[in-house]
Scaffold this motif. Structure first.
Motif, PDB file in Angstrom:
ATOM      1  N   GLU A   1       4.636  -2.971  13.181  1.00 36.70           N
ATOM      2  CA  GLU A   1       5.631  -2.740  12.132  1.00 36.70           C
ATOM      3  C   GLU A   1       5.900  -4.019  11.337  1.00 36.70           C
ATOM      4  OE1 GLU A   1       8.499  -0.698   9.840  1.00 36.70           O
ATOM      5  OE2 GLU A   1       7.018   0.083  11.260  1.00 36.70           O
ATOM      6  N   ILE A   2       5.940  -5.150  12.045  1.00 34.19           N
ATOM      7  CA  ILE A   2       6.174  -6.437  11.376  1.00 34.19           C
ATOM      8  C   ILE A   2       4.966  -6.843  10.536  1.00 34.19           C
ATOM      9  CG2 ILE A   2       6.483  -8.922  11.751  1.00 34.19           C
ATOM     10  CD1 ILE A   2       8.120  -8.172  14.261  1.00 34.19           C
ATOM     11  N   ALA A   3       3.770  -6.823  11.137  1.00 34.80           N
ATOM     12  CA  ALA A   3       2.570  -7.309  10.452  1.00 34.80           C
ATOM     13  C   ALA A   3       2.155  -6.413   9.285  1.00 34.80           C
ATOM     14  CB  ALA A   3       1.429  -7.450  11.454  1.00 34.80           C
ATOM     15  N   ILE A   4       1.925  -5.131   9.576  1.00 35.14           N
ATOM     16  CA  ILE A   4       1.494  -4.211   8.513  1.00 35.14           C
ATOM     17  C   ILE A   4       2.655  -3.920   7.570  1.00 35.14           C
ATOM     18  CG2 ILE A   4       0.669  -1.877   8.010  1.00 35.14           C
ATOM     19  CD1 ILE A   4      -1.047  -2.005  10.458  1.00 35.14           C
ATOM     20  N   GLY A   5       3.859  -3.755   8.145  1.00 39.80           N
ATOM     21  CA  GLY A   5       5.030  -3.504   7.309  1.00 39.80           C
ATOM     22  C   GLY A   5       5.276  -4.637   6.335  1.00 39.80           C
ATOM     23  N   SER A   6       5.020  -5.864   6.779  1.00 36.15           N
ATOM     24  CA  SER A   6       5.196  -7.026   5.911  1.00 36.15           C
ATOM     25  C   SER A   6       4.169  -7.025   4.781  1.00 36.15           C
ATOM     26  CB  SER A   6       5.066  -8.313   6.729  1.00 36.15           C
ATOM     27  OG  SER A   6       5.289  -9.431   5.914  1.00 36.15           O
ATOM     28  N   SER A   7       2.914  -6.697   5.087  1.00 40.56           N
ATOM     29  CA  SER A   7       1.867  -6.623   4.062  1.00 40.56           C
ATOM     30  C   SER A   7       2.196  -5.555   3.029  1.00 40.56           C
ATOM     31  CB  SER A   7       0.515  -6.304   4.699  1.00 40.56           C
ATOM     32  OG  SER A   7       0.034  -7.402   5.428  1.00 40.56           O
ATOM     33  N   LEU A   8       2.640  -4.395   3.510  1.00 37.69           N
ATOM     34  CA  LEU A   8       2.998  -3.309   2.595  1.00 37.69           C
ATOM     35  C   LEU A   8       4.186  -3.707   1.722  1.00 37.69           C
ATOM     36  CD1 LEU A   8       2.639  -0.240   4.997  1.00 37.69           C
ATOM     37  CD2 LEU A   8       1.114  -0.886   3.118  1.00 37.69           C
ATOM     38  N   GLN A   9       5.138  -4.398   2.322  1.00 38.76           N
ATOM     39  CA  GLN A   9       6.315  -4.846   1.575  1.00 38.76           C
ATOM     40  C   GLN A   9       5.923  -5.831   0.473  1.00 38.76           C
ATOM     41  OE1 GLN A   9       9.601  -7.415   3.339  1.00 38.76           O
ATOM     42  NE2 GLN A   9      10.569  -5.400   3.405  1.00 38.76           N
ATOM     43  N   ILE A  10       4.982  -6.724   0.793  1.00 37.33           N
ATOM     44  CA  ILE A  10       4.500  -7.687  -0.201  1.00 37.33           C
ATOM     45  C   ILE A  10       3.797  -6.964  -1.349  1.00 37.33           C
ATOM     46  CG2 ILE A  10       2.807  -9.507  -0.639  1.00 37.33           C
ATOM     47  CD1 ILE A  10       5.202 -10.632   0.711  1.00 37.33           C
ATOM     48  N   ALA A  11       2.888  -6.041  -1.006  1.00 34.84           N
ATOM     49  CA  ALA A  11       2.077  -5.368  -2.019  1.00 34.84           C
ATOM     50  C   ALA A  11       2.873  -4.359  -2.851  1.00 34.84           C
ATOM     51  CB  ALA A  11       0.894  -4.663  -1.357  1.00 34.84           C
ATOM     52  N   LEU A  12       3.779  -3.624  -2.195  1.00 37.07           N
ATOM     53  CA  LEU A  12       4.473  -2.533  -2.882  1.00 37.07           C
ATOM     54  C   LEU A  12       5.844  -2.909  -3.417  1.00 37.07           C
ATOM     55  CD1 LEU A  12       3.661   0.421  -0.424  1.00 37.07           C
ATOM     56  CD2 LEU A  12       2.384  -0.299  -2.455  1.00 37.07           C
ATOM     57  N   PHE A  13       6.395  -4.033  -2.957  1.00 38.45           N
ATOM     58  CA  PHE A  13       7.746  -4.396  -3.389  1.00 38.45           C
ATOM     59  C   PHE A  13       7.836  -5.821  -3.943  1.00 38.45           C
ATOM     60  CE2 PHE A  13      12.128  -5.863  -2.683  1.00 38.45           C
ATOM     61  CZ  PHE A  13      12.816  -4.903  -3.418  1.00 38.45           C
ATOM     62  N   VAL A  14       7.434  -6.811  -3.136  1.00 37.13           N
ATOM     63  CA  VAL A  14       7.590  -8.206  -3.544  1.00 37.13           C
ATOM     64  C   VAL A  14       6.768  -8.526  -4.787  1.00 37.13           C
ATOM     65  CG1 VAL A  14       7.202 -10.618  -2.880  1.00 37.13           C
ATOM     66  CG2 VAL A  14       8.194  -9.012  -1.236  1.00 37.13           C
ATOM     67  N   ALA A  15       5.483  -8.165  -4.793  1.00 38.08           N
ATOM     68  CA  ALA A  15       4.627  -8.446  -5.958  1.00 38.08           C
ATOM     69  C   ALA A  15       5.171  -7.793  -7.234  1.00 38.08           C
ATOM     70  CB  ALA A  15       3.191  -8.003  -5.685  1.00 38.08           C
ATOM     71  N   PRO A  16       5.528  -6.500  -7.194  1.00 40.99           N
ATOM     72  CA  PRO A  16       6.116  -5.889  -8.395  1.00 40.99           C
ATOM     73  C   PRO A  16       7.420  -6.551  -8.839  1.00 40.99           C
ATOM     74  CG  PRO A  16       5.387  -4.191  -6.879  1.00 40.99           C
ATOM     75  CD  PRO A  16       5.267  -5.487  -6.152  1.00 40.99           C
ATOM     76  N   VAL A  17       8.269  -6.936  -7.872  1.00 42.72           N
ATOM     77  CA  VAL A  17       9.525  -7.610  -8.218  1.00 42.72           C
ATOM     78  C   VAL A  17       9.245  -8.931  -8.918  1.00 42.72           C
ATOM     79  CG1 VAL A  17      11.501  -8.850  -7.229  1.00 42.72           C
ATOM     80  CG2 VAL A  17      10.994  -6.519  -6.483  1.00 42.72           C
ATOM     81  N   LEU A  18       8.238  -9.677  -8.445  1.00 43.95           N
ATOM     82  CA  LEU A  18       7.893 -10.962  -9.057  1.00 43.95           C
ATOM     83  C   LEU A  18       7.404 -10.779 -10.492  1.00 43.95           C
ATOM     84  CD1 LEU A  18       6.135 -12.723  -6.049  1.00 43.95           C
ATOM     85  CD2 LEU A  18       8.336 -13.347  -7.073  1.00 43.95           C
ATOM     86  N   ILE A  19       6.703  -9.684 -10.757  1.00 46.25           N
ATOM     87  CA  ILE A  19       6.246  -9.397 -12.120  1.00 46.25           C
ATOM     88  C   ILE A  19       7.447  -9.190 -13.036  1.00 46.25           C
ATOM     89  CG2 ILE A  19       5.122  -7.620 -13.547  1.00 46.25           C
ATOM     90  CD1 ILE A  19       3.133  -7.320 -11.135  1.00 46.25           C
ATOM     91  N   LEU A  20       8.441  -8.436 -12.563  1.00 42.76           N
ATOM     92  CA  LEU A  20       9.648  -8.193 -13.354  1.00 42.76           C
ATOM     93  C   LEU A  20      10.465  -9.478 -13.501  1.00 42.76           C
ATOM     94  CD1 LEU A  20      10.744  -4.729 -11.882  1.00 42.76           C
ATOM     95  CD2 LEU A  20       9.351  -5.192 -13.908  1.00 42.76           C
TER      96      LEU A  20
END
Length: 354
Positions: A274-293
């Motif tokens: 949950e930590i490892a894969i969940g963190s990758s998914l969070q980066i790709a689906l949330f953090v990266a898009p937030v950084l674009i905005l």
């Protein structure tokens, strides 16, 4: 005794990092001290989230570990975006995704598997994680192809980047609703919910306070580290791609490293995944898009689009492919961890030579 030594090291390295920054020490010395300091504060963040997880439950605890573990990377990335270092931000996003999928997950499988012959977790969760990982790479691949092949204008590039960012954020938020609320029982893990008779480090209130303090410390040290990157990169002849994808990602992933590995060695592999894969998914689906905005808010004339380089897309793609392959059956062993770590080493050498 170990806790006392850790907190002594934490205070000393944080103080040295602050003194080095405000005292204008040599940039290389500042980088080394800040990098060590951020490992300590990320470890502190990991301990705080693990303590909070004791009260919140293992599934929510794994999510909190991933979220607050990503705090260091998000804060570093925001400062890089503010400085206009968009290529390094994209490299750090790439490094974070492959670092979590290959390094963090690989070490968890390896060290957990050396202690327990086979470790299992909810197969439904494994299937959903796999689908989300495929979505993440497709969402990054499609804009890169269309914008480059059709030679979109800057305005079209900006519009597509914003649209994809908003869609990915919505997708991630709906995943949280699905996994944490509407289908919480279906994705639950008996091992993750088991009581191992462990006492938390602090009380509930103290744990929350420690979490806030750790996050603030991460913010300060992250800014001091970013301040040294330009000089460090040029002095040692390293590419922004390598520094972003490996140096920043490994330092920023310190919290996930410690938390996921400790949980795997306690036979809580579901929480580690949950930590490892969940963190990758969070980066790709949330953090990266937030950084674009965020990049658009910082500067209306210049912005970070969602177009990643072929090298970055290749690295993310092969990482997703092997991670999905070893996770599809909901069981793990030490050799699967070795496979993930070997691919990480191959990518590391390739990125270094760019």
């Amino acid at each position: 005794m170990k806790k006392k030594l850790f907190f002594t090291g934490l205070i000393v390295m944080f103080a040295l990092s602050a003194i080095g920054h405000f005292g204008h020490w040599d940039m290389t010395a500042q980088f080394i001290i800040s990098a060590i300091a951020i490992v300590f504060v990320a470890g502190f963040l990991g301990k705080a989230t693990e303590s909070v997880a004791h009260y919140a439950g293992q599934r929510l605890g794994g999510f909190l570990n991933a979220t607050f573990g990503n705090a260091a990377e998000l804060i570093i990335a925001i400062f890089l975006v503010k400085e206009g270092l968009f290529d390094m931000v994209k490299a750090s996003i790439t490094g974070s995704i492959i670092g979590n999928l290959l390094l963090v997950l690989g070490l968890s499988f390896l060290l957990g598997g050396l202690k327990y012959k086979v470790q299992t977790y909810n197969i439904k969760l494994a299937e959903h994680n796999g689908s989300l990982m495929i979505l993440a790479i497709v969402a990054l691949f499609v804009p890169a192809v269309f914008i480059k092949m059709e030679k979109f204008s800057i305005d079209e590039d900006k519009l597509l980047s914003i649209a994809v960012a908003c869609i990915l954020i919505a997708c991630y938020l709906l995943w949280l609703v699905f996994s944490m609320i509407t289908h919480k029982d279906m994705l639950a893990d008996e091992v993750m919910n088991a009581d191992h008779g462990e006492e938390p480090s602090w009380s509930k209130l103290t744990s929350i306070i420690m979490l806030v303090v750790a996050t603030v410390m991460v913010a300060f040290v992250s800014e001091w580290l970013v301040h040294t990157l330009d000089t460090f990169t040029h002095k040692f002849g390293l590419s922004e791609l390598f520094v972003g994808a490996f140096v920043i990602a490994i330092v920023g992933n310190a919290a996930e490293h410690s938390a996921a590995i400790m949980l795997a060695m306690k036979n809580k592999i579901g929480a580690a995944v949950e930590i490892a894969i969940g963190s990758s998914l969070q980066i790709a689906l949330f953090v990266a898009p937030v950084l674009i905005l965020v990049s658009i808010l910082f500067n209306h004339n210049s912005f970070m689009d969602i177009v990643f380089t072929p090298i970055e897309l290749t690295a993310i793609g092969v990482s997703v492919f092997i991670a999905k392959s070893v996770n599809k059956d909901g069981s793990t062993n030490w050799y699967e961890g070795v496979l993930l770590l070997m691919l990480y080493a191959i990518l590391g050498f390739a990125f270094y030579l760019v």
